[in-house]
Design an enzyme around this catalytic site. Structure first.
Site, mmCIF file in Angstrom:
data_model
loop_
_atom_site.group_PDB
_atom_site.id
_atom_site.type_symbol
_atom_site.label_atom_id
_atom_site.label_comp_id
_atom_site.label_asym_id
_atom_site.label_seq_id
_atom_site.Cartn_x
_atom_site.Cartn_y
_atom_site.Cartn_z
ATOM 1 C CD GLU A 1 -4.026 3.063 7.391
ATOM 2 O OE1 GLU A 1 -4.093 2.599 8.436
ATOM 3 O OE2 GLU A 1 -2.948 3.419 6.872
ATOM 4 N N GLY B 1 -10.377 -11.533 11.061
ATOM 5 C CA GLY B 1 -11.112 -11.178 12.326
ATOM 6 C C GLY B 1 -11.786 -9.819 12.410
ATOM 7 C CG ASP C 1 -0.950 3.355 15.401
ATOM 8 O OD1 ASP C 1 -0.300 4.187 16.011
ATOM 9 O OD2 ASP C 1 -0.851 2.468 14.690
ATOM 10 C CD1 TRP D 1 0.122 0.338 3.353
ATOM 11 C CD2 TRP D 1 -0.387 -1.740 2.979
ATOM 12 N NE1 TRP D 1 0.617 -0.596 4.300
ATOM 13 C CE2 TRP D 1 0.457 -1.641 4.146
ATOM 14 C CE3 TRP D 1 -0.606 -3.073 2.577
ATOM 15 C CZ2 TRP D 1 0.551 -2.791 4.968
ATOM 16 C CZ3 TRP D 1 -0.146 -3.995 3.385
ATOM 17 C CH2 TRP D 1 0.168 -3.913 4.498
ATOM 18 C CE1 TYR E 1 -3.934 4.894 12.614
ATOM 19 C CE2 TYR E 1 -5.521 3.451 11.579
ATOM 20 C CZ TYR E 1 -4.148 3.743 11.539
ATOM 21 O OH TYR E 1 -3.131 3.473 10.643
ATOM 22 C CB CYS F 1 9.619 2.503 19.621
ATOM 23 S SG CYS F 1 9.326 3.044 21.105
#
Length: 332
Positions: free
Chosen positions: A43, A87, A143, A30, A125, A197
């Site tokens: 997204e 899901g 997010d 994407w 978001y 991170c």
DNA sequence: AAGCCGGGGAC
DNA sequence: GTCCCAGGCTT
């Protein structure tokens, strides 16, 4: 605990983050398109779902439903089947509802945060992500990745499960945002959260923000988050065979997996238990479930309705099954 | 504000 | 095996 940083510090971090991203960013499908539809699809899929999981779904989806029009006109069963295993199936329905709305409104997304937020399946978001990446709007995404990066940079102890903390972090993300290139900036913060991170074992030594990061010596203390305890649950499902067909039901509205197919719960009042077939573990929201599958026979005539059928192997392949039940098919 | 909705990856 | 992750909608 710092609540934010002066603009001069943000400017330095912003610059280092951008430089890092331009050299370290992953080549994701994407990121090779500017098509707002394709970016929106990505997204929606990326809500609560990791990149590695999303990639094959995204590729198949764009082949099967290449435009807003194609998705708007698709059969709901085909949409759910294409989402099978990803899901949070409401996302698939919301995405198709969104496609129908966009088509009705002339084929384009609204070019404002307010307009985006009014659309089905688009919350804070996704409005910021699609708005910045596909439309160039100066909206800062918040997010899980961004919250982790920011709470660590600031060594912020606030509980991120609480709404006031989200609001505070949103203001900080707004201050950090590169208004000249919100798309790159947003993707860069999320990329940092996803690849450097990390929730556990963060790679602070190679982090482009290490010079300005207050929490780097104790990064794993952040973010602070309260959570509801999980509960264990044991359930038994029945495998009722008739020749080469198996008794399955389509989950009604109001229950988890609604619209998908599954094997029925074992009902001792109506069924005779046979040999065990498999034990499958899965989790759904706060429940950790051990699903035991057993062979079974009807004590009386099998109930009939439009939402229960004896399915052939081919039909089971073509219909969308809940993931644990899809796994169970392999044991038959 | 709290609860519901899935599934997979890391350890 | 156990823990971790977290956006949108509903109530």
């Amino acid at each position: 605990m710092k609540s934010s940083l002066p603009e001069k510090k943000w400017a330095g971090l912003r610059q280092r983050l951008g430089d890092w991203y331009r050299s370290a960013r992953r080549n994701l499908p994407w990121r090779r398109t500017t098509d707002p539809y394709a970016i929106t699809v990505s997204e929606f899929m990326l809500q609560q779902t990791q990149v590695v999981t999303v990639i094959p779904y995204y590729e198949r989806w764009l082949k099967q439903f290449p435009t807003w029009d194609a998705l708007a006109g698709a059969k709901e069963g085909a949409v759910i089947k294409a989402w099978e295993g990803l899901g949070y199936y409401r996302r698939a329905r919301s995405l198709q509802a969104l496609a129908k709305t966009v088509v009705e409104q002339g084929g384009e997304l609204p070019r404002s945060e307010e307009g985006l937020l009014a659309l089905p399946g688009i919350g804070p978001y996704t409005a910021a992500a699609v708005g910045s990446i596909a439309l160039g709007l100066p909206l800062a995404v918040l997010d899980g990745n961004v919250m982790r990066v920011l709470t660590r940079v600031l060594a912020m102890n606030d509980d991120i499960a609480r709404a006031p903390t989200r609001a505070k972090l949103q203001r900080i993300a707004n201050a950090f945002l590169d208004k000249d290139d919100p798309s790159t900036h947003n993707q860069a913060v999320m990329e940092l959260g996803a690849t450097v991170c990390l929730p556990r074992n963060p790679m602070c030594l190679i982090c482009p923000l290490k010079s300005g990061c207050i929490g780097k010596t104790r990064a794993e203390e952040f973010p602070v988050k309260s959570r509801t305890a999980t509960e264990k649950r044991i359930e038994t499902v029945a495998v009722l065979r008739h020749g080469s067909r198996y008794y399955c039901e389509q989950v009604p509205a109001g229950k988890p997996w609604h619209g998908l197919w599954r094997f029925p719960d074992f009902d001792p009042a109506r069924m005779q238990k046979g040999e065990p077939i498999a034990k499958i573990r899965y989790s759904i929201t706060k429940y950790a479930v051990i699903m035991e599958a057993v062979e079974a026979k009807w004590k009386r005539r099998a109930p009939v309705s439009s939402s229960v059928r004896y399915l052939t192997p081919v039909e089971m392949q073509e219909l969308a099954f809940a993931a644990p039940h899809r796994k169970l098919i392999k044991f038959l």
